[in-house]
Enzyme design. Structure first.
Site, PDB file in Angstrom:
ATOM      1  N   THR A 156       0.853  -1.201   0.000  1.00  0.00           N
ATOM      2  CA  THR A 156       0.000   0.000   0.000  1.00  0.00           C
ATOM      3  C   THR A 156       0.884   1.245   0.000  1.00  0.00           C
ATOM      4  OG1 THR A 156      -1.965   1.009   1.009  1.00  0.00           O
ATOM      5  CG2 THR A 156      -0.320   0.154   2.530  1.00  0.00           C
ATOM      6  N   ASN A 157       0.311   2.387   0.315  1.00  0.00           N
ATOM      7  CA  ASN A 157       1.090   3.631   0.365  1.00  0.00           C
ATOM      8  C   ASN A 157       0.576   4.488   1.511  1.00  0.00           C
ATOM      9  OD1 ASN A 157      -1.148   5.356  -0.718  1.00  0.00           O
ATOM     10  ND2 ASN A 157      -0.909   3.923  -2.413  1.00  0.00           N
ATOM     11  N   ASP A 158       1.138   5.680   1.661  1.00  0.00           N
ATOM     12  CA  ASP A 158       0.853   6.513   2.833  1.00  0.00           C
ATOM     13  C   ASP A 158      -0.428   7.344   2.730  1.00  0.00           C
ATOM     14  OD1 ASP A 158       2.754   5.908   4.660  1.00  0.00           O
ATOM     15  OD2 ASP A 158       4.267   7.220   3.763  1.00  0.00           O
ATOM     16  N   SER A 159      -1.164   7.206   1.636  1.00  0.00           N
ATOM     17  CA  SER A 159      -2.335   8.072   1.464  1.00  0.00           C
ATOM     18  C   SER A 159      -3.391   7.783   2.539  1.00  0.00           C
ATOM     19  CB  SER A 159      -2.945   7.845   0.081  1.00  0.00           C
ATOM     20  OG  SER A 159      -4.207   8.453   0.027  1.00  0.00           O
TER      21      SER A 159
END
Ligand SMILES: Cc1cc2nc3c(=O)[nH]c(=O)nc-3n(C[C@H](O)[C@H](O)[C@H](O)COP(=O)(O)O)c2cc1C
Length: 401
Positions: free
Chosen positions: A211-214
């Site tokens: 995933t990512n930091d959003s």
């Protein structure tokens, strides 16, 4: 939505009075001017001084305490307000309002006001369910008053039941929705706005994912801003932590493929599509049904490319106004301009996520807007909500050009 609105808050004597200080604070934060009136019972719980300091206005408690020679205070407050909020509304005050009694400042001003009246009852469950209270609420609704449903939860009496004062955030959201329905000329009325938000998750096995930091905060702020402009908002979200804004329909998704499918379904009927989600470019080729065991010294994870949702939409676009986001850490302008052309978007909102006040997970942002045949527009550091409102205002100007 509440910017510039004049709101009279009528506080009556329930245990939830202390929560109204937070409600007043939130209404002011949302841009409203607030004046408060209290019943004598309400002042037994919290002093008028608290509300005077928060609202920066005199708090009305006594019908006959006429301080301004040229005005009758209860009529002045009644006429001044764009909206009357009764919070908390006691069983007693509901009964008085339903029957047109006017024997103190609050009930007299409420009888005199022609502003919409928004009521937040809070009381013991048995008081709420008493046939007299049920009858009074029905009468108030029949008279065109809006009565908010109390929450169920732990009551001051020490047991669980219905009658709790709802969370102040939820009250403010409901007030916004209530006012929205009263405004006929909002620019996005009867228009559908589709917004994607959050960081997608690409499963590796049942317990691991990419995933990512959003956080999804920008997308949720856009959803609120679009809703406040009258739109029917469809929020396709990969974020699980944020509260769905009132009046917004949520489609929860996890992976980029699920997000793509959900956007596809909504695309034809959308007027504006805003791709603010951080969509994973790649996904594991294989999603394993069982947790991968640790055994080898190294492990190779094969990733395959996800379809580019924005580019696909750009190629299918008919009447839709398409907004994409570009979260970059280097060469922001170059990438954003490239995206605008390659993906056939109408607007690219670019942010340099390496900046201290911009990007993932923050409550603020700082963006540059790129549009075909227009000079870039820089929006300096502001709350994500304010940035969202500006983005939509600029999109509306461009759409009507
Ligand atoms: C400690 C305490 C808590 C109360 N909480 C509530 C309440 O939550 N809701 C309610 O309807 N009445 C509540 N009451 C009763 C009201 O204060 C009472 O009915 C009063 O007459 C209401 O006056 P008002 O409607 O003019 O403010 C409470 C009373 C006390 C002493």
């Amino acid at each position: 939505m509440l910017k510039g609105k004049k709101i009279a808050v009528y506080v009556t004597g329930g245990i939830a009075v202390y929560k109204v200080s937070d409600l007043v604070r939130r209404l002011i934060k949302a841009g409203a001017t607030v004046k408060v009136a209290m019943t004598k019972s309400a002042t037994e719980f919290v002093t008028p001084l608290t509300f005077q300091i928060l609202s920066k206005h005199h708090v009305y408690t006594d019908t006959f305490d006429e301080r301004e020679g040229d005005k009758v205070s209860h009529i002045h407050l009644a006429d001044w307000s764009d909206l009357a909020v009764v919070a908390p509304a006691t069983a007693n005050s509901l009964a008085k309002m339903a029957n047109g009694l006017a024997d103190d400042f609050v009930s007299t001003a409420l009888l005199a006001t022609t502003a919409p009246v928004f009521i937040v009852p809070a009381m013991n469950q048995h008081m709420l369910e008493n046939p007299a209270t049920v009858r009074n609420i029905q009468t108030l609704e029949d008279d065109g008053r809006f009565v908010m449903e109390p929450d169920t939860g732990f009551l001051a009496e020490g047991y669980t039941g219905k009658g709790r004062f709802p969370e102040t955030e939820k009250i403010v959201e409901t007030i916004q929705e209530f006012l929205l329905n009263k405004e006929p000329n909002l620019p996005l009325k009867n228009k559908k706005v589709v917004i994607t938000a959050g960081g997608t998750k690409e499963r590796i096995d049942p317990v691991r994912y990419i995933t990512n930091d959003s956080s999804g905060k920008m997308g949720y702020s856009l959803a609120i801003a679009a809703r406040n402009l009258g739109a029917d908002v469809c929020l396709i979200s990969a974020s699980k932590t944020l509260q769905t804004p009132y009046g917004v329909s949520l489609i929860p998704v996890e992976t980029a493929q699920q997000m793509h499918h959900a956007v596809d379904v909504e695309f034809d009927t959308a007027s504006i599509v805003i791709m603010s989600a951080a969509v994973s470019d790649y996904r594991p080729e294989q999603v394993l049904n069982e947790k991968i065991k640790k055994n080898e010294q190294e492990m190779i994870l094969k990733l395959v490319k996800n379809k580019d949702i924005l580019a696909t939409l750009g190629s299918q676009k008919k009447h839709q106004f398409l907004i994409g986001f570009a979260a970059e850490t280097t060469n922001v302008e170059e990438y954003a301009k490239g995206k605008l052309v390659k993906k056939k978007a109408d607007m690219i909102v670019a942010n340099d996520v390496s900046k201290p006040h911009a990007g993932f997970n923050k409550d603020t942002n700082e963006v540059t807007i790129f549009m075909v045949d227009e000079e870039p527009v820089e929006l300096s550091v502001n709350s994500k909500q304010a940035i969202a409102e500006e983005i939509l205002a600029i999109a509306l100007t461009k759409m009507t050009k």
